[in-house]
Scaffold this motif. Structure first.
Motif, mmCIF file in Angstrom:
data_model
loop_
_atom_site.group_PDB
_atom_site.id
_atom_site.type_symbol
_atom_site.label_atom_id
_atom_site.label_comp_id
_atom_site.label_asym_id
_atom_site.label_seq_id
_atom_site.Cartn_x
_atom_site.Cartn_y
_atom_site.Cartn_z
ATOM 1 N N GLN A 1 25.657 37.368 46.787
ATOM 2 C CA GLN A 1 26.694 38.674 47.398
ATOM 3 C C GLN A 1 27.457 39.425 46.115
ATOM 4 O O GLN A 1 28.087 40.476 46.486
ATOM 5 N N GLY A 2 27.083 39.200 44.898
ATOM 6 C CA GLY A 2 27.632 39.945 43.719
ATOM 7 C C GLY A 2 28.908 39.276 43.219
ATOM 8 O O GLY A 2 29.594 39.912 42.305
ATOM 9 N N ILE A 3 29.257 38.063 43.697
ATOM 10 C CA ILE A 3 30.599 37.479 43.099
ATOM 11 C C ILE A 3 30.233 36.576 41.787
ATOM 12 O O ILE A 3 29.006 36.186 41.819
ATOM 13 N N PHE A 4 30.989 36.424 40.749
ATOM 14 C CA PHE A 4 30.841 36.018 39.545
ATOM 15 C C PHE A 4 29.545 36.651 38.911
ATOM 16 O O PHE A 4 28.745 35.960 38.399
ATOM 17 N N PRO A 5 29.409 37.915 38.920
ATOM 18 C CA PRO A 5 28.452 38.555 38.091
ATOM 19 C C PRO A 5 28.283 38.142 36.491
ATOM 20 O O PRO A 5 29.401 38.570 35.956
ATOM 21 N N GLU A 6 27.409 37.858 36.012
ATOM 22 C CA GLU A 6 27.418 37.376 34.568
ATOM 23 C C GLU A 6 27.409 38.556 33.709
ATOM 24 O O GLU A 6 27.737 38.566 32.532
ATOM 25 N N ASP A 7 26.578 39.636 34.127
ATOM 26 C CA ASP A 7 26.443 40.669 33.314
ATOM 27 C C ASP A 7 27.262 41.894 33.479
ATOM 28 O O ASP A 7 27.150 42.972 32.743
ATOM 29 N N GLU A 8 28.566 41.664 33.982
ATOM 30 C CA GLU A 8 29.376 42.515 34.110
ATOM 31 C C GLU A 8 30.464 42.575 33.186
ATOM 32 O O GLU A 8 30.718 41.626 32.669
ATOM 33 N N THR A 9 31.046 43.774 32.847
ATOM 34 C CA THR A 9 32.298 43.866 31.889
ATOM 35 C C THR A 9 33.368 43.119 32.349
ATOM 36 O O THR A 9 33.821 43.239 33.409
ATOM 37 N N ARG A 10 33.733 42.420 31.365
ATOM 38 C CA ARG A 10 34.864 41.298 31.402
ATOM 39 C C ARG A 10 36.476 42.262 30.776
ATOM 40 O O ARG A 10 36.197 42.601 29.655
ATOM 41 N N SER A 11 37.470 42.202 31.587
ATOM 42 C CA SER A 11 38.822 42.434 30.864
ATOM 43 C C SER A 11 39.506 41.300 31.218
ATOM 44 O O SER A 11 39.996 41.097 32.701
ATOM 45 N N TRP A 12 40.051 40.569 30.271
ATOM 46 C CA TRP A 12 40.905 39.417 30.078
ATOM 47 C C TRP A 12 42.215 40.106 30.785
ATOM 48 O O TRP A 12 42.987 39.176 31.238
ATOM 49 N N SER A 13 42.543 41.118 30.516
ATOM 50 C CA SER A 13 44.072 41.590 30.878
ATOM 51 C C SER A 13 44.072 42.061 32.203
ATOM 52 O O SER A 13 44.988 42.222 32.879
ATOM 53 N N SER A 14 42.741 42.578 33.108
ATOM 54 C CA SER A 14 42.733 42.967 34.171
ATOM 55 C C SER A 14 41.493 42.525 34.922
ATOM 56 O O SER A 14 40.534 43.361 35.282
ATOM 57 N N PRO A 15 41.477 41.287 35.120
ATOM 58 C CA PRO A 15 40.414 40.880 35.696
ATOM 59 C C PRO A 15 39.839 41.455 37.230
ATOM 60 O O PRO A 15 41.229 41.624 37.796
ATOM 61 N N GLN A 16 38.801 41.528 37.865
ATOM 62 C CA GLN A 16 38.688 41.678 39.036
ATOM 63 C C GLN A 16 38.562 40.553 40.137
ATOM 64 O O GLN A 16 38.439 39.552 39.713
ATOM 65 N N ARG A 17 38.813 40.748 41.245
ATOM 66 C CA ARG A 17 39.068 39.929 42.282
ATOM 67 C C ARG A 17 37.887 38.991 42.688
ATOM 68 O O ARG A 17 37.748 37.887 42.485
ATOM 69 N N HIS A 18 36.499 39.683 42.452
ATOM 70 C CA HIS A 18 35.301 38.991 42.557
ATOM 71 C C HIS A 18 34.937 38.090 41.369
ATOM 72 O O HIS A 18 33.883 37.385 41.367
ATOM 73 N N GLN A 19 35.579 38.192 40.173
ATOM 74 C CA GLN A 19 35.383 37.452 38.963
ATOM 75 C C GLN A 19 36.319 36.191 39.110
ATOM 76 O O GLN A 19 36.209 35.444 37.819
ATOM 77 N N LEU A 20 37.004 36.192 39.918
ATOM 78 C CA LEU A 20 38.083 34.748 39.732
ATOM 79 C C LEU A 20 37.960 33.933 41.084
ATOM 80 O O LEU A 20 37.423 34.477 42.114
ATOM 81 N N ILE A 21 38.194 32.732 40.899
ATOM 82 C CA ILE A 21 38.396 31.657 42.023
ATOM 83 C C ILE A 21 39.727 31.880 42.522
ATOM 84 O O ILE A 21 40.807 31.920 42.124
ATOM 85 N N ALA A 22 39.735 31.765 43.967
ATOM 86 C CA ALA A 22 41.073 31.657 44.618
ATOM 87 C C ALA A 22 41.444 30.135 45.000
ATOM 88 O O ALA A 22 40.366 29.976 46.006
ATOM 89 N N ALA A 23 42.037 29.344 44.627
ATOM 90 C CA ALA A 23 42.306 28.115 45.204
ATOM 91 C C ALA A 23 43.734 27.688 45.631
ATOM 92 O O ALA A 23 44.475 28.306 45.119
ATOM 93 N N ASP A 24 43.823 26.852 46.291
ATOM 94 C CA ASP A 24 45.202 26.466 46.972
ATOM 95 C C ASP A 24 45.104 24.946 47.553
ATOM 96 O O ASP A 24 43.789 24.636 48.133
ATOM 97 N N GLY A 25 46.118 24.286 47.460
ATOM 98 C CA GLY A 25 46.085 23.030 48.199
ATOM 99 C C GLY A 25 46.953 23.099 49.704
ATOM 100 O O GLY A 25 47.852 24.014 49.767
#
Length: 448
Positions: A151-175
């Protein structure tokens, strides 16, 4: 308010909401959700992972994928009894027949009975699924991650910005503490009037637990991991779910860290995780050393702590750690002081196997702008730095008091007396500069 990469120049009331409202187009009917389950190819791959039936005994009336569909439909219909009632309706059962015809062919669909399994048949099959639950979960994790990557989540070849990551580059986790499947908390009870002993079913995984808001709930706790894209609510993929045993060493956060590292190991394009205040410094440290970015709220129990007294040339800058970032304590002639955020120029990640994170600070003063690098997300232990300078010897847990991305977007504190937070720095006759070029002989700026 900090004018840096983590600050927002607009007041909170004037900011545009980033969260998209849930619309009617995002809704799915029960029929549509059942169709999605029946046509999901992963359901049939999971069924093939189960061992085939033995030659001894009565032949099975329903194949394994029928009971896996029953399990998926139970999450849609909320109970096994209701699911069995729906699947015994031939019109509802045709949903699975159509999915089997699409995935396995007409022959497999023709071999299915006219209606779905009963609740008693499901309870019998459930025991077999539990025996192979570990293998099913391992395969589900790989299938779910493959779906997310497709679906295009966690793309390896996409530009990364550590100060402004995109939603689809992160895991959302919760207990989350789930509702206990049984109401009874004891295996037996005694009727005080008649003396009758009554026996009850008890869920061994359910215990009394306290949620983040202080509410006591009863049930088993799990940590859920998911990811989605910004365009559509229905693009969310649940990557994993892990049980948190009662009195587990490290609790929920330890289970979450292990799950995040496992997902990041399998998905090189994953940059990190979003979590709540359950994550503390020791957990941030583990994810940061692995190379991941963790975005979470600063724990409320963290108090203001002195960091260091910076002396570039004739200047003196008194730095403290507050609200997950470095601030400077500016003194005024009337005996008060203010904590002012130090602007962060960029967030750096260094390393190849074990990673280190830094805030590059730009400290303005009357003699120019000083650039200073501060390590975050790691903890220097005894022996890693000169004697007496390691964080362990100083009693300063760097990963606990400094965040990779601070959540701070407002003044840390109002004017406070100097005596309230006396600095342990060495006293000097050289006056401090103060962030922003304010002189110690000047009066405090007005609140307007």
């Amino acid at each position: 308010m900090p004018e840096d990469i983590f600050g927002d120049a607009l007041p909170p009331a004037q900011r545009e909401p980033r969260k998209r409202a849930f619309s009617d187009k995002d809704r799915r009917t029960l029929h549509e959700r059942l169709v999605d389950c029946a046509h999901n190819p992963d359901l049939y791959e999971l069924a093939e992972a189960l061992p085939p039936p033995g030659r001894v005994g009565r032949p099975r009336r329903y194949p394994d994928f029928a009971f896996l569909f029953f399990l998926a439909a139970r999450s849609v219909l909320a109970s096994a009894r209701r699911t069995a009632a729906h699947l015994e309706d031939p019109e509802v059962w045709t949903i699975l027949r159509a999915g089997v015809r699409t995935q396995l062919g007409r022959t497999a669909a023709a071999l299915l009975p006219e209606t779905g399994p009963t609740r008693s048949q499901w309870l019998h099959a459930q025991q077999r699924l539990r025996e192979h639950s570990h293998d099913l979960w391992e395969m589900y994790r790989s299938l779910a991650l493959a779906q997310a990557l497709e679906q295009g989540i966690f793309p390896e070849d996409e530009t990364r910005s550590w100060s402004s990551p995109q939603r689809h580059q992160l895991i959302a986790a919760d207990g989350t503490v789930l509702k206990s499947p049984t109401l009874a908390r004891a295996s037996q009870s005694v009727d005080m009037t008649t003396g009758e002993i009554r026996y009850h079913r008890v869920d061994p995984a359910s215990v009394a637990q306290t949620e983040g808001g202080g509410t006591e709930v009863y049930g088993p706790k799990y940590v859920f991991f998911s990811a989605r894209k910004d365009e559509h609510y229905l693009s969310r993929v649940f990557l994993d779910s892990r049980y948190v045993p009662h009195l587990h060493p490290g609790g929920e956060a330890a289970v979450a860290v292990r799950g995040v590292i496992d997902i990041m190991s399998a998905a090189p394009g994953c940059m990190g995780v979003l979590y709540d205040g359950a994550i503390r410094g020791v957990h941030r440290d583990a994810i940061a050393r692995f190379g991941g970015l963790i975005i979470n709220k600063q724990h409320k129990g963290n108090e203001l702590q002195f960091y260091e007294s910076l002396r570039p040339g004739r200047c003196i800058h008194e730095l403290w750690a507050a609200s997950g970032r470095i601030v400077e304590k500016v003194h005024y002639a009337d005996g008060t002081a203010e904590l002012v955020p130090v602007p962060i120029k960029r967030l750096e990640r260094r390393g190849l196997r074990t990673f280190r994170w830094y805030h590059v600070l730009t400290i303005p003063c009357r003699r120019g702008v000083h650039e200073h690098r501060v390590a975050v997300g790691t903890t220097s232990r005894k022996g890693e730095r000169p004697p007496g300078e390691s964080d362990e010897e100083r009693g300063f847990h760097r990963a606990e008091h400094l965040q990779q991305i601070p959540e701070f977007t407002r003044p840390i504190s109002s004017f406070i007396p100097i005596e309230a937070t006396r600095s342990p720095a060495t006293h000097s006759s050289t006056p401090p500069c103060g962030t922003g070029g304010s002189s110690p002989t000047e009066s405090k700026p007005s609140s307007s």
